[in-house]
Design a protein around this motif. Structure first.
Motif, mmCIF file in Angstrom:
data_model
loop_
_atom_site.group_PDB
_atom_site.id
_atom_site.type_symbol
_atom_site.label_atom_id
_atom_site.label_comp_id
_atom_site.label_asym_id
_atom_site.label_seq_id
_atom_site.Cartn_x
_atom_site.Cartn_y
_atom_site.Cartn_z
ATOM 1 N N PRO A 160 -31.534 -18.419 86.657
ATOM 2 C CA PRO A 160 -31.233 -19.881 86.553
ATOM 3 C C PRO A 160 -30.186 -20.206 85.815
ATOM 4 O O PRO A 160 -29.981 -19.773 84.690
ATOM 5 N N THR A 161 -29.544 -21.424 86.663
ATOM 6 C CA THR A 161 -28.431 -21.979 85.755
ATOM 7 C C THR A 161 -28.301 -23.528 85.706
ATOM 8 O O THR A 161 -28.694 -24.212 86.729
ATOM 9 N N VAL A 200 -27.617 -10.663 93.412
ATOM 10 C CA VAL A 200 -28.028 -11.474 92.397
ATOM 11 C C VAL A 200 -27.997 -12.843 93.183
ATOM 12 O O VAL A 200 -27.280 -13.337 94.022
ATOM 13 N N VAL A 201 -29.223 -13.613 92.707
ATOM 14 C CA VAL A 201 -29.618 -14.877 93.390
ATOM 15 C C VAL A 201 -29.386 -16.043 92.080
ATOM 16 O O VAL A 201 -30.136 -15.805 91.221
ATOM 17 N N PHE A 202 -28.518 -16.644 92.279
ATOM 18 C CA PHE A 202 -28.273 -17.791 91.175
ATOM 19 C C PHE A 202 -29.174 -19.100 91.612
ATOM 20 O O PHE A 202 -29.162 -19.402 92.924
ATOM 21 N N VAL A 203 -30.069 -19.553 90.897
ATOM 22 C CA VAL A 203 -30.676 -20.758 91.228
ATOM 23 C C VAL A 203 -30.347 -21.795 90.412
ATOM 24 O O VAL A 203 -30.426 -21.963 89.082
ATOM 25 N N ASP A 204 -29.565 -22.834 90.856
ATOM 26 C CA ASP A 204 -28.477 -23.667 90.249
ATOM 27 C C ASP A 204 -29.086 -25.182 90.290
ATOM 28 O O ASP A 204 -29.371 -25.744 91.451
ATOM 29 N N HIS A 254 -28.675 -23.781 95.452
ATOM 30 C CA HIS A 254 -28.409 -25.368 94.654
ATOM 31 C C HIS A 254 -29.443 -26.242 95.084
ATOM 32 O O HIS A 254 -29.658 -26.430 96.178
ATOM 33 N N ARG A 255 -30.206 -26.557 93.970
ATOM 34 C CA ARG A 255 -31.239 -27.482 94.194
ATOM 35 C C ARG A 255 -30.664 -29.034 93.922
ATOM 36 O O ARG A 255 -30.039 -29.316 92.853
ATOM 37 N N GLU A 256 -31.164 -30.001 95.046
ATOM 38 C CA GLU A 256 -30.816 -31.437 94.659
ATOM 39 C C GLU A 256 -31.755 -31.781 93.663
ATOM 40 O O GLU A 256 -31.476 -32.864 92.768
#
Ligand code: GDD
Ligand code: MN
Length: 410
Positions: A32-33, A59-63, A88-90
């Motif tokens: 998570p970033t 690698v999965v970044f959830v940003d 990327h989450r709004e």
């Protein structure tokens, strides 16, 4: 998703592939970033150094960043010999925990490792976590600061240490059974088998995603591996006092998930209502009020006290169905009805059923208590048919909004 291009030719050392355990399976590293652009390169470098040689990875970044973290990730991913994804989450639903659940849903490997993006969690430990899980046939492997060989050296300052210790103690006390064998339920670094992940039951709220997972979807076997919590590589912690309040709400929500536990908490809170009740009675009679109206007024203070505690500790996630004055009114009505019903009930039990006064009183207390609990559940905190305008229960469960861009190179 295929991994065959990763090993072993590029590494030139096939022997590295042979691990001490039988075929450990692949790993999806979920990170998570939130505004971590200065840490991304170093993190990916660390992963490149220690993971692909020992097990296939992605690698999965959830940003949820408001800075250029997603661009930095895409740029850095070009040098990585494994797939790197940015979700990327709004809208950052559920915060850190919501992001992790999103990443778990996107994972495709046998194992999922969750770690922070600021290098407080050493990437070199990723293969060890998976190895430990394979060796012990565990579903969950926790990287712990609190077993021999681990340390919380990187926890910045005495204040953070005290908060972390207090939170760990409180959490372990509230969930002695569920957290048996987990010395560091506050850890944000762990490996979990994808087959043991049941994201549907998770309702993450803030930082403590391991706690959420351990309590709501505890895998049967859990093991721990020590680790040294290092200082941040760059940037600042995103944890705030608000996050602390969120943590307490999270704990309350977890603890009152079952009706029986809710009833116990309801009863305990009810018992504490004596305090404000007696204090008000004392103050009002001392001020010259007749004791009978004082009794009634003092009782209302006890009701208000109970209402506030019950709102926050018993039904923290169920306040949205009615407006606060509606809930308060209904609650007060039930609490006062309790008094009105009890006396005739006692009279009935004694005169009609020949019970002793003490027995009748005890039975009436228990009966009205259960009735009041059931009434409070059903009349104050249950969703209404049709629902209040704008109501939604999905708010805290998280739904992915935004783009999914997969990049792979070499
Ligand atoms: N996607 C997303 N959304 N990521 C977030 C958010 C958010 O709202 N908030 C924080 N993060 C990311 C950060 O970018 C970082 O990668 C990671 O989550 C941890 O955040 P920090 O701000 O570095 O947290 P910390 O160091 O104070 O807390 C860490 O240590 C605790 C134990 O002391 C975390 O690992 C906690 O999970 C852990 O409990
Ligand atoms: Mn951190």
């Amino acid at each position: 998703m295929t991994y065959d291009s990763v090993v072993p030719e590029e590494l030139g050392e096939p022997a590295l592939r042979v691990t001490a355990v039988p075929e450990p399976g692949a790993v999806t590293i979920v990170v998570p970033t939130f505004n971590e652009s200065a840490n991304i390169r170093e993190l990916l470098r660390g992963i490149t150094e220690s993971v692909p040689a020992r097990l296939p990875c992605e690698v999965v970044f959830v940003d949820d960043s408001t800075d250029d973290t997603p661009e930095v990730i895409r740029e850095a991913a070009r040098d990585c010999p494994y797939p790197v994804t940015v979700l990327h989450r709004e809208s950052p639903v559920g915060g850190l925990g919501g992001a992790v659940v999103e990443g778990m849903r996107a994972a495709t490997s046998d194992w999922i490792v969750v770690m922070d993006g600021d290098l407080q969690h050493p990437p070199s430990l990723v293969p060890e976590l998976v190895d430990a899980g394979e060796r012990t046939h565990a579903g969950l492997v926790v990287a712990s600061r609190y077993i021999r060989g681990g340390s919380r050296a990187g926890l910045a300052g005495g204040y953070r240490v005290a908060v972390s210790r207090g939170a760990t103690w409180l959490t372990k006390t509230l969930f002695p059974r569920r957290l048996r064998g987990i010395s560091d339920p506050m850890s944000g670094f762990f490996a979990i088998r994808r087959s043991a992940v049941t994201t549907d039951v998770l309702k993450p709220l803030g930082y403590k995603i391991l706690l959420e997972t351990a309590v709501r979807a505890r895998p049967r076997r859990v093991t721990e591996v020590p680790f040294v919590f290092r200082p941040r590589f760059a940037g600042e912690s995103k944890s705030t006092a608000r996050e602390g309040v969120r943590f307490l709400r999270h704990l309350a929500g977890l603890r009152t998930a079952s009706p029986v536990a809710r009833m116990v908490v309801f009863g305990l809170i009810g018992a504490t209502g004596f305090l404000p009740n007696l204090a008000a009675l004392w103050a009002l009679t001392a001020a010259g009020m007749h004791y009978l109206p004082a009794e009634i007024a003092a009782n209302q203070l006890g009701v208000a006290w109970n209402f506030l505690l019950i709102e926050h500790l018993c039904f923290p996630g169920r306040r949205q169905y009615r407006r606060w004055w509606d809930r308060a009114g209904r609650f007060a009505l039930l609490a006062n009805a309790d008094l009105v019903v009890r006396i005739p009930l006692i009279a009935l039990l004694v005169s009609r059923f020949g019970m002793s006064v003490l027995g009748a009183t005890a039975l009436a207390l228990v009966t009205t208590f259960v009735l009041r609990f059931v009434g409070t559940e059903a009349l104050v905190y249950l969703p209404r048919k049709g629902g209040r305008a704008g109501d939604t229960t999905a708010v805290e469960t998280g739904r992915h909004v935004g783009s999914r861009t997969a990049r792979r190179s070499s």
